[in-house]
Design a protein around this motif. Sequence first.
Motif, PDB file in Angstrom:
ATOM      1  N   LEU A 105     -28.206  32.554 -25.601  1.00  0.00           N
ATOM      2  CA  LEU A 105     -26.761  32.344 -25.693  1.00  0.00           C
ATOM      3  C   LEU A 105     -26.209  32.792 -27.051  1.00  0.00           C
ATOM      4  O   LEU A 105     -25.088  33.299 -27.138  1.00  0.00           O
ATOM      5  CB  LEU A 105     -26.431  30.871 -25.450  1.00  0.00           C
ATOM      6  CG  LEU A 105     -26.705  30.356 -24.019  1.00  0.00           C
ATOM      7  CD1 LEU A 105     -26.461  28.859 -23.936  1.00  0.00           C
ATOM      8  CD2 LEU A 105     -25.831  31.089 -23.003  1.00  0.00           C
ATOM      9  N   LEU A 106     -26.999  32.622 -28.109  1.00  0.00           N
ATOM     10  CA  LEU A 106     -26.556  33.053 -29.443  1.00  0.00           C
ATOM     11  C   LEU A 106     -26.316  34.566 -29.509  1.00  0.00           C
ATOM     12  O   LEU A 106     -25.483  35.033 -30.288  1.00  0.00           O
ATOM     13  CB  LEU A 106     -27.597  32.658 -30.499  1.00  0.00           C
ATOM     14  CG  LEU A 106     -27.640  31.194 -30.931  1.00  0.00           C
ATOM     15  CD1 LEU A 106     -28.799  30.952 -31.890  1.00  0.00           C
ATOM     16  CD2 LEU A 106     -26.321  30.788 -31.584  1.00  0.00           C
ATOM     17  N   LEU A 114     -35.735  35.724 -28.969  1.00  0.00           N
ATOM     18  CA  LEU A 114     -37.068  35.332 -29.418  1.00  0.00           C
ATOM     19  C   LEU A 114     -37.125  35.275 -30.943  1.00  0.00           C
ATOM     20  O   LEU A 114     -37.744  34.369 -31.521  1.00  0.00           O
ATOM     21  CB  LEU A 114     -38.098  36.317 -28.876  1.00  0.00           C
ATOM     22  CG  LEU A 114     -39.568  35.934 -29.063  1.00  0.00           C
ATOM     23  CD1 LEU A 114     -39.853  34.557 -28.481  1.00  0.00           C
ATOM     24  CD2 LEU A 114     -40.462  36.964 -28.396  1.00  0.00           C
ATOM     25  N   ALA A 115     -36.465  36.228 -31.605  1.00  0.00           N
ATOM     26  CA  ALA A 115     -36.418  36.221 -33.075  1.00  0.00           C
ATOM     27  C   ALA A 115     -35.705  34.964 -33.584  1.00  0.00           C
ATOM     28  O   ALA A 115     -36.156  34.332 -34.548  1.00  0.00           O
ATOM     29  CB  ALA A 115     -35.710  37.479 -33.585  1.00  0.00           C
ATOM     30  N   PHE A 116     -34.600  34.575 -32.926  1.00  0.00           N
ATOM     31  CA  PHE A 116     -33.895  33.345 -33.304  1.00  0.00           C
ATOM     32  C   PHE A 116     -34.801  32.123 -33.125  1.00  0.00           C
ATOM     33  O   PHE A 116     -34.826  31.218 -33.951  1.00  0.00           O
ATOM     34  CB  PHE A 116     -32.623  33.163 -32.471  1.00  0.00           C
ATOM     35  CG  PHE A 116     -31.512  34.099 -32.838  1.00  0.00           C
ATOM     36  CD1 PHE A 116     -31.213  34.369 -34.166  1.00  0.00           C
ATOM     37  CD2 PHE A 116     -30.743  34.717 -31.852  1.00  0.00           C
ATOM     38  CE1 PHE A 116     -30.182  35.232 -34.512  1.00  0.00           C
ATOM     39  CE2 PHE A 116     -29.712  35.581 -32.184  1.00  0.00           C
ATOM     40  CZ  PHE A 116     -29.429  35.841 -33.515  1.00  0.00           C
ATOM     41  N   LYS A 117     -35.548  32.118 -32.024  1.00  0.00           N
ATOM     42  CA  LYS A 117     -36.465  31.005 -31.769  1.00  0.00           C
ATOM     43  C   LYS A 117     -37.543  30.925 -32.845  1.00  0.00           C
ATOM     44  O   LYS A 117     -37.839  29.839 -33.381  1.00  0.00           O
ATOM     45  CB  LYS A 117     -37.112  31.173 -30.387  1.00  0.00           C
ATOM     46  CG  LYS A 117     -38.158  30.111 -30.070  1.00  0.00           C
ATOM     47  CD  LYS A 117     -38.953  30.459 -28.821  1.00  0.00           C
ATOM     48  CE  LYS A 117     -40.103  29.454 -28.622  1.00  0.00           C
ATOM     49  NZ  LYS A 117     -40.967  29.811 -27.492  1.00  0.00           N
ATOM     50  N   LEU A 118     -38.115  32.059 -33.186  1.00  0.00           N
ATOM     51  CA  LEU A 118     -39.211  32.080 -34.143  1.00  0.00           C
ATOM     52  C   LEU A 118     -38.743  31.765 -35.569  1.00  0.00           C
ATOM     53  O   LEU A 118     -39.431  31.073 -36.316  1.00  0.00           O
ATOM     54  CB  LEU A 118     -39.899  33.447 -34.119  1.00  0.00           C
ATOM     55  CG  LEU A 118     -40.541  33.857 -32.780  1.00  0.00           C
ATOM     56  CD1 LEU A 118     -41.067  35.278 -32.864  1.00  0.00           C
ATOM     57  CD2 LEU A 118     -41.652  32.888 -32.382  1.00  0.00           C
ATOM     58  N   LEU A 119     -37.565  32.272 -35.934  1.00  0.00           N
ATOM     59  CA  LEU A 119     -37.081  32.116 -37.308  1.00  0.00           C
ATOM     60  C   LEU A 119     -36.277  30.838 -37.524  1.00  0.00           C
ATOM     61  O   LEU A 119     -36.311  30.248 -38.605  1.00  0.00           O
ATOM     62  CB  LEU A 119     -36.224  33.326 -37.708  1.00  0.00           C
ATOM     63  CG  LEU A 119     -36.953  34.680 -37.777  1.00  0.00           C
ATOM     64  CD1 LEU A 119     -35.956  35.802 -37.983  1.00  0.00           C
ATOM     65  CD2 LEU A 119     -37.999  34.677 -38.883  1.00  0.00           C
ATOM     66  N   LEU A 120     -35.517  30.398 -36.483  1.00  0.00           N
ATOM     67  CA  LEU A 120     -34.629  29.240 -36.627  1.00  0.00           C
ATOM     68  C   LEU A 120     -35.143  27.996 -35.917  1.00  0.00           C
ATOM     69  O   LEU A 120     -34.615  26.897 -36.129  1.00  0.00           O
ATOM     70  CB  LEU A 120     -33.227  29.581 -36.092  1.00  0.00           C
ATOM     71  CG  LEU A 120     -32.531  30.805 -36.700  1.00  0.00           C
ATOM     72  CD1 LEU A 120     -31.179  31.025 -36.035  1.00  0.00           C
ATOM     73  CD2 LEU A 120     -32.373  30.640 -38.208  1.00  0.00           C
ATOM     74  N   GLY A 121     -36.120  28.177 -35.031  1.00  0.00           N
ATOM     75  CA  GLY A 121     -36.672  27.030 -34.328  1.00  0.00           C
ATOM     76  C   GLY A 121     -35.862  26.554 -33.140  1.00  0.00           C
ATOM     77  O   GLY A 121     -36.109  25.463 -32.608  1.00  0.00           O
ATOM     78  N   VAL A 122     -34.883  27.330 -32.674  1.00  0.00           N
ATOM     79  CA  VAL A 122     -34.080  26.940 -31.509  1.00  0.00           C
ATOM     80  C   VAL A 122     -34.863  27.254 -30.237  1.00  0.00           C
ATOM     81  O   VAL A 122     -35.832  28.020 -30.253  1.00  0.00           O
ATOM     82  CB  VAL A 122     -32.718  27.661 -31.491  1.00  0.00           C
ATOM     83  CG1 VAL A 122     -31.919  27.346 -32.746  1.00  0.00           C
ATOM     84  CG2 VAL A 122     -32.903  29.181 -31.363  1.00  0.00           C
ATOM     85  N   SER A 123     -34.435  26.670 -29.108  1.00  0.00           N
ATOM     86  CA  SER A 123     -35.087  26.983 -27.841  1.00  0.00           C
ATOM     87  C   SER A 123     -34.693  28.388 -27.405  1.00  0.00           C
ATOM     88  O   SER A 123     -33.674  28.935 -27.856  1.00  0.00           O
ATOM     89  CB  SER A 123     -34.685  25.971 -26.766  1.00  0.00           C
ATOM     90  OG  SER A 123     -33.319  26.139 -26.421  1.00  0.00           O
ATOM     91  N   LEU A 124     -35.491  28.972 -26.512  1.00  0.00           N
ATOM     92  CA  LEU A 124     -35.220  30.339 -26.078  1.00  0.00           C
ATOM     93  C   LEU A 124     -33.882  30.460 -25.334  1.00  0.00           C
ATOM     94  O   LEU A 124     -33.128  31.411 -25.584  1.00  0.00           O
ATOM     95  CB  LEU A 124     -36.374  30.860 -25.215  1.00  0.00           C
ATOM     96  CG  LEU A 124     -36.478  32.373 -25.061  1.00  0.00           C
ATOM     97  CD1 LEU A 124     -36.554  33.063 -26.413  1.00  0.00           C
ATOM     98  CD2 LEU A 124     -37.708  32.739 -24.240  1.00  0.00           C
ATOM     99  N   PRO A 125     -33.535  29.532 -24.412  1.00  0.00           N
ATOM    100  CA  PRO A 125     -32.214  29.633 -23.770  1.00  0.00           C
ATOM    101  C   PRO A 125     -31.068  29.597 -24.775  1.00  0.00           C
ATOM    102  O   PRO A 125     -30.075  30.324 -24.629  1.00  0.00           O
ATOM    103  CB  PRO A 125     -32.182  28.412 -22.839  1.00  0.00           C
ATOM    104  CG  PRO A 125     -33.618  28.140 -22.521  1.00  0.00           C
ATOM    105  CD  PRO A 125     -34.353  28.475 -23.781  1.00  0.00           C
ATOM    106  N   VAL A 126     -31.191  28.760 -25.826  1.00  0.00           N
ATOM    107  CA  VAL A 126     -30.158  28.723 -26.871  1.00  0.00           C
ATOM    108  C   VAL A 126     -30.115  30.059 -27.609  1.00  0.00           C
ATOM    109  O   VAL A 126     -29.038  30.590 -27.916  1.00  0.00           O
ATOM    110  CB  VAL A 126     -30.422  27.562 -27.856  1.00  0.00           C
ATOM    111  CG1 VAL A 126     -29.495  27.663 -29.075  1.00  0.00           C
ATOM    112  CG2 VAL A 126     -30.224  26.223 -27.161  1.00  0.00           C
ATOM    113  N   GLY A 127     -31.292  30.622 -27.883  1.00  0.00           N
ATOM    114  CA  GLY A 127     -31.350  31.928 -28.532  1.00  0.00           C
ATOM    115  C   GLY A 127     -30.685  33.008 -27.706  1.00  0.00           C
ATOM    116  O   GLY A 127     -29.983  33.873 -28.240  1.00  0.00           O
TER     117      GLY A 127
END
Length: 440
Positions: free
Chosen positions: A148-149, A133-146
Amino acid sequence: MLSLPTTATAPFCPSEVAGTVAVPSSGPFWKKILRFVGPGLLISVGYMDPGNWATSIQAGSQFGYQLLFVVLLSSLAAIVLQCLSMRLGIATGKDLAVHSRERYSPAAGKCMWFFAEISIIACDLAEVLGCALAFKLLLGVSLPVGVLLTAFDTLLVLGLKGKGFRQIEAIILGLVLTIAACLFVELIFLKPDWQAVAAGMVPSLSALASREPLYLAIGILGATVMPHNLYLHSSIVQTRVVADDDRSRRQAIQLSRLDTIVSLLLALLVNAAILVLAASAFNATGNTSVIEIDQAYHLLDPITGSAVAGILFGLALLASGQSSTFTGTIAGQVIMEGFLNLKIPCWQRRLLTRGLALAPALAGVLTWGEHSVGRLLVLSQVVLSLQLPFAMYPLIRLTSRRDVMGAFANSRLTASISWLLFGVISAANIWLVLQVFGVG
């Protein structure tokens, strides 16, 4: 050519770091306490992971400051139990998992190991969802991608191979200070009603009179008192060099107790800050349906009038998830080595735990959508609470036995308080199971 480690190595393998932090036998008190500071800090990060965020945000949004006393009482219970765990490790030189393997039947030991692993996976699920969720909020990626990251945090474990345990403690200190600083700035923006905050600290049975606040209260309890932390703490306190006599062990216990209490009081302040933030930003403004962390992130900017608020929130959430990655890896090694007498390379342990957490995280996000994170996080914390009695019973039982602890066995008062906690937590879990299955 990159060669992966084929054996368990420092700093994540408990047997490889035992007795590696020297403590001066003489000199000023402050020098000794500084050498003992660290294990409590590692334990405290489990008390401020993304699961805590989910339960506290939902509790603050729906019920304002009313459930603050649950955060307070849960933290005090955590201090009691972690002090027992710390004392077991220092007094006996063995962690809770090793004692459980040696003193219970193989079947009982395997059962306790299974529940301990479930608690680690539930905790890691919260870390996966929080970091994603932090990756999604800060980087703009989708949650499934976040999601996997988050698998790439295994590289952090590989990068620290062979380092000293104090370096892990220093990294954790940096992440904890990042979380605390971000939340402190958020509270400056929000200007909470401190009189209402103080009133929320007073225990109230009426606040738990209906199913929803009681469910959240048990979630807060599960998010605060982590089952695997009881195994972890009894192991990592053994990183300090302590002479083999009662006087030295007594001093080590006193210094470690101070480390534990101060660290968990810091975790209490962080957890309370999250709930206060939600209560003052959402409940006080009529937004009582904020149950998702990403909702909180997007609503903070217009409420506080600053674009910085959302970014600080995302950074604190990312630091929260990453700090728990380190302690989850060490806890996994402690439990595997203690119960199964098995050591594997730390990166394999990290991949195993993360792989088992990734599957339900991805399944939940893909099935229920990107706005299901809050519900999944609260559910993971309830699962943790259900595992807690299986770690508490052997801990309280062992620390109350004079043939195990010698002069450091629980006093009658300590044993009474501990068994009372066991009874209350077990009763709450039985109520929860009955509610989930629609009984009563």
